[in-house]
Enzyme design. Structure first.
Site, PDB file in Angstrom:
ATOM      1  N   ASP A   1       0.842  -1.201   0.000  1.00 49.01           N
ATOM      2  CA  ASP A   1       0.000   0.000   0.000  1.00 49.01           C
ATOM      3  C   ASP A   1       0.876   1.250   0.000  1.00 49.01           C
ATOM      4  O   ASP A   1       1.079   1.882   1.022  1.00 49.01           O
ATOM      5  CB  ASP A   1      -0.912  -0.018   1.230  1.00 49.01           C
ATOM      6  N   ILE A   2       1.410   1.550  -1.194  1.00 51.71           N
ATOM      7  CA  ILE A   2       2.306   2.700  -1.327  1.00 51.71           C
ATOM      8  C   ILE A   2       1.502   3.795  -1.999  1.00 51.71           C
ATOM      9  O   ILE A   2       1.428   3.843  -3.213  1.00 51.71           O
ATOM     10  CB  ILE A   2       3.503   2.328  -2.241  1.00 51.71           C
ATOM     11  N   GLU A   3       0.885   4.653  -1.230  1.00 51.13           N
ATOM     12  CA  GLU A   3       0.038   5.664  -1.881  1.00 51.13           C
ATOM     13  C   GLU A   3       0.821   6.964  -2.009  1.00 51.13           C
ATOM     14  O   GLU A   3       0.376   8.007  -1.563  1.00 51.13           O
ATOM     15  CB  GLU A   3      -1.259   5.828  -1.091  1.00 51.13           C
ATOM     16  N   GLN A   4       2.014   6.865  -2.608  1.00 50.18           N
ATOM     17  CA  GLN A   4       2.879   8.034  -2.667  1.00 50.18           C
ATOM     18  C   GLN A   4       2.946   8.614  -4.070  1.00 50.18           C
ATOM     19  O   GLN A   4       2.830   7.901  -5.056  1.00 50.18           O
ATOM     20  CB  GLN A   4       4.282   7.640  -2.181  1.00 50.18           C
TER      21      GLN A   4
ATOM     22  N   MET B   1      -8.580   1.078  -5.786  1.00 48.84           N
ATOM     23  CA  MET B   1      -9.298   1.844  -4.757  1.00 48.84           C
ATOM     24  C   MET B   1     -10.259   2.815  -5.432  1.00 48.84           C
ATOM     25  O   MET B   1      -9.972   3.997  -5.601  1.00 48.84           O
ATOM     26  CB  MET B   1      -8.286   2.586  -3.878  1.00 48.84           C
TER      27      MET B   1
END
Ligand code: NAG
Ligand code: NAG
Ligand code: NAG
Ligand code: NAG
Length: 370
Positions: A130-133, A196
């Site tokens: 979960d790398i929401e960068q 998502m």
């Protein structure tokens, strides 16, 4: 007498040392009723129901006949792992790390080693990355991210046979929220992408007004975008929100349009950050105290309502319910996607109130379509 007591204490002391040495160094003790429940899940099921669990014990009330994977974003709960395994469902770790650290290959290896060892010691079945960068196209981080997913998948598959590596992507593949990732290579490198499909108003370029968290037409269009990239439909799990947004209205027109305060995000003048995220359980209670009752927006295919708070401030709440979720779930079967999931599993009302129970059952069942 005294001498005898000392020697007993000594004996205990030595025994404790040996035990703690064995426990920490030798093998991890299976916390489940039976040893079998600590075995990782190897079976592949045709249809994924992917649940994010953020903690607490409401997982006991999930509909376990459909759950296939639980991504544990709360504290590790051995009881959840044992129970999920008894139902043939996977339990996976959360993987999040600053991408700037992952450009260095040794750092990547160290991170992956730590995660796979943690998963093994907790008898888990994979990892959800979960790398929401924000990442710039072609930057060192861009390549590091792709390498991270590829290497994580290789190591997990090798070290935990049958394990699952998933990666969370935004609702749009079009550099949304400055996330320019190599979606095609990432999809090829892991088992599945969790899309998502929510927070779709993070960048509002038009009128600064309250809108649906995940409008059906826009959501469906974005799956076409992913599929147009020639990402295999069997790699895509549709993520639906079990939460909505509560916006304070600056102004509510006769037509029911709620203007919201300007809160900029990623260059856009307005965003959903003007509202507050609220769980479905809260929304259902608030709906009972609304001025409008449940309204339906034909264009966005989403429910909403208006209410007045104790201070007299008018709010508009946009959310998803079985009707809007069914409309999205239909695409999962028509496009042959891998499955569906939600953020997050815990936010329904799992109390024994009969009205709440019925609402909760309907939300779960909506995942499988209508
Ligand atoms: C759980 O889901 C199944 C479908 O997989 C459904 O048939 C069943 O009615 C659901 N159980 C409850 C308690 O809602
Ligand atoms: C490696 O990771 C650590 C944190 O674990 C970080 O402090 C360090 O700066 C990273 N090194 C490089 C070269 O990225
Ligand atoms: C509220 O809406 C009306 C039109 O319905 C408009 O004339 C007025 O300027 C708006 N007020 C604010 C504060 O936005
Ligand atoms: C809403 O109101 C109805 C009727 O008063 C009641 O039966 C129901 O339990 C309420 N629902 C919630 C979620 O509070």
């Amino acid at each position: 007498m005294i001498r005898h007591r000392i020697s007993t204490e000594m004996l205990w002391f030595v025994l404790c040392l040996v035990t703690s040495y064995l426990c920490s160094n030798w093998a991890d003790v299976c916390p489940c009723e039976s040893q079998e429940l600590c075995h990782q899940i190897r079976d592949e099921r045709d249809f994924e129901v992917f649940v994010f669990d953020v903690g607490g014990d409401t997982w006991k009330s999930y509909n376990w006949s459909m759950v296939t994977t639980v991504a544990t974003f709360g504290k590790y709960d051995a009881a959840l792992m044992c129970y999920a395994h008894s139902k043939g469902a996977r339990v996976v770790l959360k993987g999040d790390v600053p991408l700037s650290f992952m450009v260095d290959p040794d750092n990547r290896t160290a991170w992956i080693t730590e995660k796979v060892n943690l998963a093994k010691s907790q008898f888990m079945d994979g990892i959800n990355i979960d790398i929401e960068q924000a990442v710039e196209d072609g930057s060192p981080q861009y390549h590091a991210l792709t390498a991270l997913v590829k290497e994580t998948t290789e190591v997990f598959h090798r070290e935990i046979p049958g394990s699952q590596v998933s990666f969370d992507v935004a609702w749009s593949s079009n550099c949304i929220d400055k996330r320019c990732y190599d979606y095609v290579a990432i999809a090829e490198s892991c088992d599945l992408l969790f899309v998502m499909s929510y927070d779709e108003q993070s960048q509002i370029w038009g009128d600064c007004i309250a809108m649906a968290n995940a409008p059906v037409p826009q959501t469906l269009n974005d799956y076409s975008q992913y599929l147009d990239l020639e990402i295999d439909s069997k790699k895509l799990v549709m993520g639906v929100p079990w939460y909505g947004y509560d916006y304070p209205c600056l102004n509510l027109t006769q037509g029911g349009v709620c203007s919201i305060p300007e809160v900029p995000f990623c260059d856009a003048p307005c965003s959903d950050a003007a509202g507050k995220q609220k769980p479905y359980s809260w929304i259902m209670k608030q709906l009972n105290n609304s001025m409008s009752g449940r309204l339906w927006d034909e264009q966005q295919q989403a429910p909403y309502f208006n209410y007045k708070d104790k201070k007299g401030q008018i709010h508009q709440v946009w959310y998803d319910d079985p009707e809007s979720i069914c409309a999205k779930a239909g695409l999962v079967s028509s496009k042959g996607l891998r499955g569906i999931g939600m953020w997050d599993g815990n936010i329904l009302d799992y109390s024994d109130d009969p009205v709440a129970q019925q609402q909760t059952t309907m939300m779960w069942n909506a995942l499988l379509g209508c």
